[in-house]
Each structure stands twice: as C-alpha cells, then as structure tokens.
Enzyme design. Structure first.
Site, PDB file in Angstrom:
ATOM      1  CG  ASP A  10      -1.589   1.192   1.604  1.00 41.24           C
ATOM      2  OD1 ASP A  10      -2.491   1.544   0.828  1.00 41.24           O
ATOM      3  OD2 ASP A  10      -1.263   1.835   2.619  1.00 41.24           O
ATOM      4  CG  ASP A  12      -1.856   7.875   0.613  1.00 42.03           C
ATOM      5  OD1 ASP A  12      -2.856   8.240  -0.027  1.00 42.03           O
ATOM      6  OD2 ASP A  12      -0.720   8.322   0.393  1.00 42.03           O
ATOM      7  CE  LYS A 154      -5.374  -0.589  -1.619  1.00 45.46           C
ATOM      8  NZ  LYS A 154      -4.396  -0.094  -0.607  1.00 45.46           N
ATOM      9  CG  ASP A 177      -2.770   2.543   5.948  1.00 44.27           C
ATOM     10  OD1 ASP A 177      -3.096   3.687   6.329  1.00 44.27           O
ATOM     11  OD2 ASP A 177      -3.019   2.116   4.810  1.00 44.27           O
ATOM     12  CG  ASP A 181      -4.329  -1.814   2.652  1.00 44.25           C
ATOM     13  OD1 ASP A 181      -4.092  -0.882   3.466  1.00 44.25           O
ATOM     14  OD2 ASP A 181      -4.065  -1.756   1.436  1.00 44.25           O
TER      15      ASP A 181
HETATM   16  O1  PGA Z   1      -6.282   6.717  -1.760  1.00 42.15           O
HETATM   17  C1  PGA Z   1      -6.480   6.600  -0.542  1.00 42.15           C
HETATM   18  O2  PGA Z   1      -7.454   7.068   0.077  1.00 42.15           O
HETATM   19  C2  PGA Z   1      -5.492   5.804   0.278  1.00 42.15           C
HETATM   20  O3  PGA Z   1      -4.491   5.308  -0.561  1.00 42.15           O
HETATM   21  P1  PGA Z   1      -3.748   3.939  -0.141  1.00 42.15           P
HETATM   22  O4  PGA Z   1      -4.642   2.806  -0.540  1.00 42.15           O
HETATM   23  O5  PGA Z   1      -2.443   3.997  -0.922  1.00 42.15           O
HETATM   24  O6  PGA Z   1      -3.527   3.999   1.359  1.00 42.15           O
HETATM   25 MG    MG Z   2      -3.123   3.044   3.022  1.00 43.00          MG
END
Ligand code: PGA
Ligand code: MG
Length: 225
Positions: A10, A12, A154, A177, A181
């Site tokens: 992932d 963010d 995902k 996180d 996910d």
């Molecule tokens: O786009 C988002 O809200 C979070 O992005 P991520 O899945 O990379 O944590």
């Molecule tokens: Mg994330």
C-alpha cells in the site's frame, strides 16, 4: 534469512508518513527487492505509476482499490467498476450539499476511471448512506472517502496481476494500513498491518508491526532482507 516473497504494498499510511509524503528510506528496499513488487493503492493510476518510475521498478500497479490494474510485463491494462453508479452517488451527494448547506462537494476525482473519492473534510454519513442505498462500497482509508464497486478491491486486483505474472496470491507478502487493504490481506500468503492501521486492517492482518508508517513497513520486510 527467509526466502524473499513477492511484495504487494500500500502507499498512503504504509510507505509514507502521516502527511502522505513517501519516506525515501523505502526506495532502495523496493528497487532492490528480488521478487515482483506490486504497488496497490486507492490512489488514481498516475501516482503509483510515478512511484514505480522514480523508484526504478516495473509498473505493476493496482490503483483505485483494484478498479485499475496495469501490468507492464504483459502490457495489460484492466479497468473494472461501476463508474456510472458512483457518479450518481456523487451527484446526489452534491445536491444534498446544497440542501444541507455543507456547500460545494470537493470531488477529488482527477484521473479516476472507476470510483468516486471525497475529501475527508466533507460530511461522511450522507455519503456513506447514499453509497449503501446505491449498493456500492464505502471506504474510509484515513486519507479519503471512496465510493466504489463492491465486487472490486485490492484483492481482486492482486488476483488479476497474478494471472499476468503466473504467480499465486498466496506467495505474496502484503503490507498495509487500512480497511481498503482487508481483501488483499485475505488473499496474500502473509499480511502485515503497520501499527497506525485502522481496526479493520489490524483485525485482518497476520501480524502487526511495533512501528508506524514507513518505519512499520521497514520492520515488516526486515525478516526478508
Ligand atoms: O487513496 C487513498 O485514500 C489511500 O491510498 P492507499 O490505498 O495507498 O492507502
Ligand atoms: Mg493506506
């Protein structure tokens, strides 16, 4: 050292700090990883593609929570999702904004093909309710609200990537996180939540790191380096 698995990671909250800035310490880990690295994110496609470009790894990307999948090795682009339904929710939410006085809805949707994203500064409950009324998935990633196709995530994205790479999802180490996910945690062989993860990710992970954010990612992959 344990045999190195392919990695699905992932962005963010996992490769970044809490401000969404990617921690440069992750760059050599990703570029030197001896097995495939899949970047799996809720972000729109340009961001994970740019990350792969500047890290110097193949573009093997799951964007928009699985709505957009690109595998450079086979030059395969897969776009899945009920964008029309998501846009109908966005329109209804925008109308509600005027009625309820929460003003112009900030639809952070540049470059998005399959879902609708709303900034966390906007009211959550009306959007969650509208998504549910339209039979769509509502995700709070801690960085944005997403209205997406419930059949796409995902996890389905990793299955699509594996079909192109002739690998099995169960071979992968997944690090993340957030609730977006959860499904990739389920299909991966080993899943690790960083300490800052939300309740859903913490509950669905095989293990949880002591450290948070990119420090947590570095801890998660340490046994394989
Ligand atoms: O786009 C988002 O809200 C979070 O992005 P991520 O899945 O990379 O944590
Ligand atoms: Mg994330």
């Amino acid at each position: 050292m344990t045999e190195t698995p392919p990695l699905v990671v992932d962005i963010d909250g996992t490769l970044t700090d809490e401000t969404r800035a990617v921690d440069p310490r992750v760059f050599p880990v990703l570029s030197e990883w001896p097995e495939p690295v899949v970047v799996a994110t809720g972000k729109a496609m340009p961001y994970p593609i740019a990350l792969c470009e500047f890290v110097g790894i193949d573009y093997t990307v799951i964007a928009e929570n699985g709505g957009v999948v690109f595998v450079e090795a086979t030059d395969t682009l897969r776009i899945r999702g009920d964008k029309a339904a998501c846009l109908a929710v966005a329109e209804a939410y925008r109308e509600l904004g005027y009625e309820m006085g929460f003003g112009e809805v900030d639809l952070a949707n540049r470059w998005r093909e399959t879902e609708v994203v709303v900034d966390l500064s906007q009211p959550e409950e009306p959007l969650r309710r509208l998504a549910e009324e339209h039979g769509l998935e509502f995700l709070d990633t801690g960085f944005a609200y997403h209205v997406t196709d419930p059949s796409i995530d995902k996890g389905t994205g990793l299955v699509a990537v594996c079909a192109e790479l002739d690998r099995e999802p169960t071979e992968f180490l997944a690090v993340g996180d957030s609730e977006n996910d959860a499904e990739v945690f389920e299909v991966a062989g080993e899943s690790v939540a960083v300490a800052n993860a939300d309740e859903t990710a913490l509950a669905r992970a095989d293990r949880v790191t002591e450290a948070s954010y990119a420090d947590g990612f570095l801890e998660a992959v340490e046994p394989y380096r």
